[in-house]
Write a protein that holds these residues in place. Structure first.
Motif, short mmCIF file in Angstrom:
data_model
loop_
_atom_site.label_atom_id
_atom_site.label_comp_id
_atom_site.label_asym_id
_atom_site.label_seq_id
_atom_site.Cartn_x
_atom_site.Cartn_y
_atom_site.Cartn_z
N VAL A 100 -95.95 29.38 52.62
CA VAL A 100 -95.17 28.90 51.49
C VAL A 100 -95.49 29.70 50.24
CG1 VAL A 100 -94.84 26.94 49.92
CG2 VAL A 100 -94.79 26.58 52.39
N ASP A 101 -96.75 30.01 50.00
CA ASP A 101 -97.09 30.83 48.84
C ASP A 101 -96.55 32.25 48.97
OD1 ASP A 101 -98.66 29.85 46.46
OD2 ASP A 101 -99.76 28.84 48.05
N GLU A 102 -96.51 32.76 50.19
CA GLU A 102 -95.96 34.10 50.37
C GLU A 102 -94.45 34.10 50.15
OE1 GLU A 102 -96.30 38.32 51.57
OE2 GLU A 102 -97.12 36.83 50.21
N PHE A 103 -93.75 33.03 50.55
CA PHE A 103 -92.32 32.92 50.26
C PHE A 103 -92.10 32.86 48.75
CE2 PHE A 103 -91.88 30.51 54.52
CZ PHE A 103 -91.82 31.71 55.20
N LEU A 104 -92.96 32.14 48.04
CA LEU A 104 -92.87 32.06 46.58
C LEU A 104 -93.05 33.44 45.95
CD1 LEU A 104 -94.97 28.82 46.11
CD2 LEU A 104 -92.63 29.11 45.27
N ARG A 105 -93.97 34.22 46.47
CA ARG A 105 -94.20 35.56 45.94
C ARG A 105 -93.08 36.51 46.30
NH1 ARG A 105 -94.96 40.48 47.28
NH2 ARG A 105 -94.77 39.95 49.49
N PHE A 106 -92.69 36.49 47.56
CA PHE A 106 -91.75 37.46 48.09
C PHE A 106 -90.38 37.37 47.42
CE2 PHE A 106 -88.57 38.75 51.31
CZ PHE A 106 -88.95 40.07 51.48
#
Length: 408
Positions: free
Chosen positions: A281-287
């Motif tokens: 989820v944090d990687e989706f937020l970053r990406f």
């Protein structure tokens, strides 16, 4: 010269990252003529903007009022009345005072208490959708899930979600949309006045019949012997209702698109959802950040990213651009589920770090778990290049996302 950034260009709305990379190579800060302001596109400059309120003020509404025509100024007065009380448009010390109130109600402990309720809402929403035929994921899941959660939080009946969302969208025309929207000030006033009337009724009801809920705690909480004024309560409810739905919705849609475009990542997540759902989820937020930018007003002359900015200038900190800065994130255009340092700015940083971040993360974790476990073959029902994107400097995501919920 790098390609100019144009927030009204449909191609750039859909995918601004190539433009951001080109601009970042030429420098961290650039003048943007369509916005009549500066844009910061590298991580260091964006972080400086969002963490230095004494220079980059969040209180940027007065210049908006001054630039309006006499006719629009009168129409906008009712909107500015409420926006001026939003915590996100205030600097310390008043920002600090409001945040102390709201953080007693909206905090990680409260969010964790909602886990069962959010899981039930998510499951019920997916259960109610048709299978093996197109359905608009954005409307039916991405907007409705956080919408129900925040309606419950604010004590608003769920059957009023659609009209509250419409009012919120109207109000956001004032602060979030690019140019070219007809009657934006009149529509924004309608949304603001309609929400204020509803929320005042709910507050009056809770004063007479208190509940064991967040709204009652917002009304009764005291800090240093004082409570929020009624107007501050109403404005805070508006802010929470606006911020807790659209951005979470785009976390879900943008993350789903990322999984669609990277089937290897989707398979990896499905194979170890317990171990990977939190960093995913944090990687989706970053990406692909659900918030494109946050605006500030220069309180004094300063230098930023090699440019000289003057008092009164506007600067837009492009959070989405900062999250792809290769100087901070290795392979920034790739999705990395393991080993990525969580330094993204999707929730901003500093005193204005998003109060609802724990809630958005939890909703994302629960929703993506349902997607990969229950619908591993979920697929888009329309080519991405035909789907329009939100015309906004705040929210970033598609206006619709037709999918087919194919099960295992």
């Amino acid at each position: 010269m790098p390609t100019a950034y144009d927030p009204t260009d449909p191609i750039q709305l859909r995918d601004p990252y190539a433009i951001f990379a080109e601009l970042r190579t030429a420098g961290g800060v650039h003048w943007c003529e369509p916005l009549s302001g500066w844009i910061a596109v590298d991580w260091a400059s964006v972080q400086t903007v969002v963490t230095t309120p004494v220079v980059f003020s969040a209180n940027r509404l007065l210049p908006v009022h001054e630039r309006l025509s006499e006719e629009n100024r009168a129409t906008a007065a009712d909107v500015l009345r409420w926006l001026s009380l939003w915590m996100v448009f205030q600097d310390p010390p008043n920002h600090t005072r409001l945040r102390r109130y709201l953080s007693t109600v909206i905090n990680p402990r409260m969010v964790e208490s909602l886990r069962t309720s959010i899981t039930e809402i998510t499951s019920d929403l997916f259960d109610g959708l048709p299978k093996d035929q197109p359905v608009d994921f954005f409307t039916e899941i991405a907007l409705t899930l956080p919408g129900y959660v925040v309606m419950d939080l604010l004590g608003v009946p769920r059957d009023r979600l659609a009209e509250v969302k419409q009012w919120s969208d109207e109000m956001m025309l004032f602060i979030g949309s690019s140019r070219g929207v007809d009657n934006k000030y009149e529509r924004a006033r309608h949304g603001a006045c309609s929400m204020a009337e509803l929320f005042r009724e709910l507050i009056d009801e809770r004063r007479v019949r208190p509940h064991d809920d967040a709204l009652t705690r917002m009304i009764t909480t005291e800090v240093d012997g004082e409570t929020l004024t009624e107007d501050e309560l109403i404005a805070s409810m508006m802010m929470i209702g606006n911020g807790a739905q659209e951005t979470t919705a785009h976390l879900l849609t943008n993350g789903l698109i990322a999984l669609h475009q990277h089937p290897d990542i989707a398979a990896k997540l499905a194979a170890d959802v317990d171990g990977l759902i939190v960093p995913a989820v944090d990687e989706f937020l970053r990406f692909d950040s659900p918030v494109l930018s946050t605006g500030r007003l220069l309180a004094t002359d300063t230098e930023l990213g090699g440019q000289r900015l003057k008092e009164g200038d506007r600067v837009f900190a492009m959070l989405a651009a900062a999250n792809r800065d290769p100087g901070v994130f290795a392979s920034p255009d790739e999705i990395v589920l393991e080993g990525r340092v969580n330094g993204h700015l999707a929730f901003s940083k500093g005193v204005h770090f998003c109060l609802g971040a724990p809630l958005a993360r939890l909703e994302g974790q629960i929703a993506f778990r349902h997607m990969v476990e229950r619908f591993p073959h979920l697929r888009l029902a329309e080519p991405l290049d035909t789907i329009p994107w939100t015309n906004s400097l705040v929210s970033r995501g598609p206006l619709r996302l037709p999918v087919v919920l194919e099960g295992a």
